[in-house]
Scaffold this motif. Structure first.
Motif, PDB file in Angstrom:
ATOM      1  N   MET A   1      39.656  48.031  43.839  1.00 24.24           N
ATOM      2  CA  MET A   1      39.289  47.835  42.261  1.00 24.24           C
ATOM      3  C   MET A   1      39.952  46.237  42.037  1.00 24.24           C
ATOM      4  SD  MET A   1      37.408  48.332  39.708  1.00 24.24           S
ATOM      5  CE  MET A   1      36.721  50.129  39.979  1.00 24.24           C
ATOM      6  N   ARG A   2      39.080  45.031  42.275  1.00 28.06           N
ATOM      7  CA  ARG A   2      39.509  43.914  42.074  1.00 28.06           C
ATOM      8  C   ARG A   2      39.438  43.606  40.579  1.00 28.06           C
ATOM      9  NH1 ARG A   2      42.808  43.837  45.436  1.00 28.06           N
ATOM     10  NH2 ARG A   2      41.388  43.510  47.383  1.00 28.06           N
TER      11      ARG A   2
ATOM     12  N   ASP B   1      43.471  46.769  41.659  1.00 23.98           N
ATOM     13  CA  ASP B   1      43.719  46.430  43.135  1.00 23.98           C
ATOM     14  C   ASP B   1      44.134  47.778  44.121  1.00 23.98           C
ATOM     15  OD1 ASP B   1      43.577  43.774  42.617  1.00 23.98           O
ATOM     16  OD2 ASP B   1      45.717  43.647  41.955  1.00 23.98           O
ATOM     17  N   ARG B   2      43.584  48.995  43.835  1.00 18.05           N
ATOM     18  CA  ARG B   2      43.954  50.109  44.374  1.00 18.05           C
ATOM     19  C   ARG B   2      42.403  50.396  45.180  1.00 18.05           C
ATOM     20  NH1 ARG B   2      46.899  53.625  39.655  1.00 18.05           N
ATOM     21  NH2 ARG B   2      48.632  51.828  39.082  1.00 18.05           N
ATOM     22  N   PRO B   3      42.732  51.088  46.226  1.00 19.30           N
ATOM     23  CA  PRO B   3      41.653  51.714  47.076  1.00 19.30           C
ATOM     24  C   PRO B   3      40.775  52.664  46.092  1.00 19.30           C
ATOM     25  CG  PRO B   3      43.500  51.631  48.253  1.00 19.30           C
ATOM     26  CD  PRO B   3      44.127  51.647  46.937  1.00 19.30           C
ATOM     27  N   ILE B   4      39.427  52.367  45.999  1.00 16.58           N
ATOM     28  CA  ILE B   4      38.655  53.122  45.179  1.00 16.58           C
ATOM     29  C   ILE B   4      38.269  54.372  45.658  1.00 16.58           C
ATOM     30  CG2 ILE B   4      37.528  51.071  44.172  1.00 16.58           C
ATOM     31  CD1 ILE B   4      34.934  51.676  45.784  1.00 16.58           C
TER      32      ILE B   4
ATOM     33  N   LEU C   1      52.570  45.894  31.179  1.00 14.77           N
ATOM     34  CA  LEU C   1      52.094  45.089  31.927  1.00 14.77           C
ATOM     35  C   LEU C   1      52.794  45.127  33.394  1.00 14.77           C
ATOM     36  CD1 LEU C   1      53.870  42.210  29.293  1.00 14.77           C
ATOM     37  CD2 LEU C   1      51.638  42.119  30.395  1.00 14.77           C
ATOM     38  N   ARG C   2      53.801  45.928  33.621  1.00 15.60           N
ATOM     39  CA  ARG C   2      54.294  46.352  34.933  1.00 15.60           C
ATOM     40  C   ARG C   2      53.173  47.180  35.826  1.00 15.60           C
ATOM     41  NH1 ARG C   2      56.046  51.369  36.546  1.00 15.60           N
ATOM     42  NH2 ARG C   2      56.287  51.993  34.631  1.00 15.60           N
ATOM     43  N   THR C   3      52.280  48.124  35.312  1.00 14.91           N
ATOM     44  CA  THR C   3      51.436  48.557  35.843  1.00 14.91           C
ATOM     45  C   THR C   3      49.889  48.186  35.584  1.00 14.91           C
ATOM     46  OG1 THR C   3      51.043  50.365  34.134  1.00 14.91           O
ATOM     47  CG2 THR C   3      52.597  50.714  35.671  1.00 14.91           C
ATOM     48  N   ARG C   4      49.986  47.264  34.638  1.00 19.96           N
ATOM     49  CA  ARG C   4      48.599  46.706  34.046  1.00 19.96           C
ATOM     50  C   ARG C   4      47.488  47.852  33.935  1.00 19.96           C
ATOM     51  NH1 ARG C   4      46.816  43.291  39.115  1.00 19.96           N
ATOM     52  NH2 ARG C   4      44.718  43.062  37.841  1.00 19.96           N
TER      53      ARG C   4
END
Length: 407
Positions: free
Chosen positions: A106-107, A171-174, A347-350
């Motif tokens: 997930m970009r 940015d994690r694998p969907i 902000l750390r984890t967005r």
């Protein structure tokens, strides 16, 4: 009595190294919010009960004085209400994001903040290619769209169907976050088939040529059936108005019977017209008992991981919305103002996060409690702690003896 509620979405956060060990609320120059803190009280509330995913849908219901464990049925039905979509007893609304997937990660959950015009073109094509008598694609604002399932019998979904908000998996694998449970195979199939429909779409080709991210597929989540909320005026005796650029919050306001006030230049993003929101809110005070202004910008800055931008959005809210509303309210003989984030967005984890959020309340019959500023650490000193955030509304309206429940 006049009341104003200001919701800086996702403003609550953690201390940041790049901000000198301060939270964005501490780092921001916010003279108006700090003035309210000195003249009123700070508190903390938990707006998201543990059984729910931390998000604006549940948290907004809490802020508006409705117990989510009693009234929440899903995020998408609230957005459907904002668009005037009626859901039958066997119908389901599903949030349909246009997203950008790269290398199966997930970009970008906004597809490069695709425009509403581009989104409408893509949604129209999806309706032609994938729509049926049961499936209806409905365009919304930018990447935020809906899919409506019109049922004729037993629905394939249930309260056990689980989906994941795309903004919480940057940015994690969907593959780790696809829908599961009853009816999930239908959702996964539509998501997969949307890739072929959108791959070579003219909208995406134009975006690629301009160096923008395309919408590579849809992401389905937040499904639910029509909620039933008692009108705010019947429950609390006040006529309300809502100012927001986000359909979710508009939908909650519509279900409560509040007047929707659309503000030119309000985008639901960092570039929203803060001053216009402030001006329209001040004007709305004349005809309404309560005016609520929701600002999505701090949440968006957190999702992008931009600490400096988050600080800037808080400063704009303070200058152009909090200040003008506080000044306008002070001209009335009796008034109260309440500023509270709905949830934390770090902000750390967005991503959205659980936990208490700090609020400030000032006005008639609220005695100063010697706070120096409005921020998370200062609020930790407060005796006003609400384990169930929906209970704060009656205290704000002065409809019961002030009380606080200790966590």
């Amino acid at each position: 009595m006049k009341y104003a509620i200001i919701i800086p979405d996702g403003a609550a956060d953690e201390q940041q190294d790049e901000l000198g060990g301060r939270t964005p609320l501490q780092a921001a120059r916010k003279p108006n919010l700090d003035r309210l803190a000195r003249s009123g009280r700070l508190g903390l509330s938990n707006n998201v009960p543990d059984l729910f995913t931390p998000a604006s849908d549940v948290a907004t219901l809490s802020l508006f004085g409705y117990d989510p464990t009693r009234y929440y049925t899903g995020r998408a039905p609230l957005e459907a209400a904002a668009q005037g979509i009626t859901l039958g007893p066997t119908d389901w609304a599903i949030r349909c994001n246009l997203v950008y997937i790269e290398n199966e990660e997930m970009r970008d959950f906004t597809a490069g903040h695709i425009s509403s015009e581009e989104g409408r073109e893509l949604i129209a094509t999806l309706q032609q290619a994938l729509g049926t008598a049961s499936w209806q694609f409905v365009p919304g604002v930018s990447y935020r769209n809906l899919l409506i399932y019109r049922g004729t019998g037993t629905a394939p979904f249930s309260s056990e169907t689980r989906t994941q908000p795309p903004h919480d998996i940057p940015d994690r694998p969907i593959a780790d976050y696809l829908p599961v449970g009853p009816g999930s195979e239908l959702l996964r199939d539509l998501m997969q088939r949307s890739r072929e429909v959108l791959r070579d779409h003219p909208v995406n080709e134009r975006r690629r040529q301009l160096g923008k991210r395309p919408a590579t597929q849809i992401w389905l989540w937040g499904l639910g059936q029509a909620p039933s909320l008692p009108p705010f005026q019947r429950l609390y005796g006040k006529r309300g108005a809502i100012i927001t650029a986000v359909d979710l919050v508009r939908g909650v306001g519509a279900l409560l019977g509040w007047k929707r006030i659309d503000v030119p230049g309000a985008t639901g993003y960092i570039d929203t017209d803060y001053a216009a929101k402030g001006k329209f809110a001040v004007a709305a005070l004349a005809d309404h008992d309560l005016v609520c202004v929701h600002i999505e910008a701090p949440d968006e800055a957190s999702h992008e991981g931009k600490a400096d931008v988050k600080v800037w959005t808080i400063e704009q809210i303070d200058e152009h919305i909090v200040g003008p509303l506080a000044d306008a309210l002070s001209k009335y003989s009796a008034w109260r103002i309440w500023v509270s984030p709905d949830h934390r967005t770090t902000l750390r984890t967005r991503a959205h996060a659980r936990g208490l959020v700090p609020w400030v309340m000032a006005g008639t019959n609220i005695s100063p409690e010697a706070f120096s500023s409005y921020d998370e650490l200062e609020a930790e000193k407060s005796r006003w702690r609400f384990e169930q955030g929906w209970q704060v509304m009656r205290t704000f309206l002065g409809q019961e003896a002030d009380h606080a429940s200790t966590l």
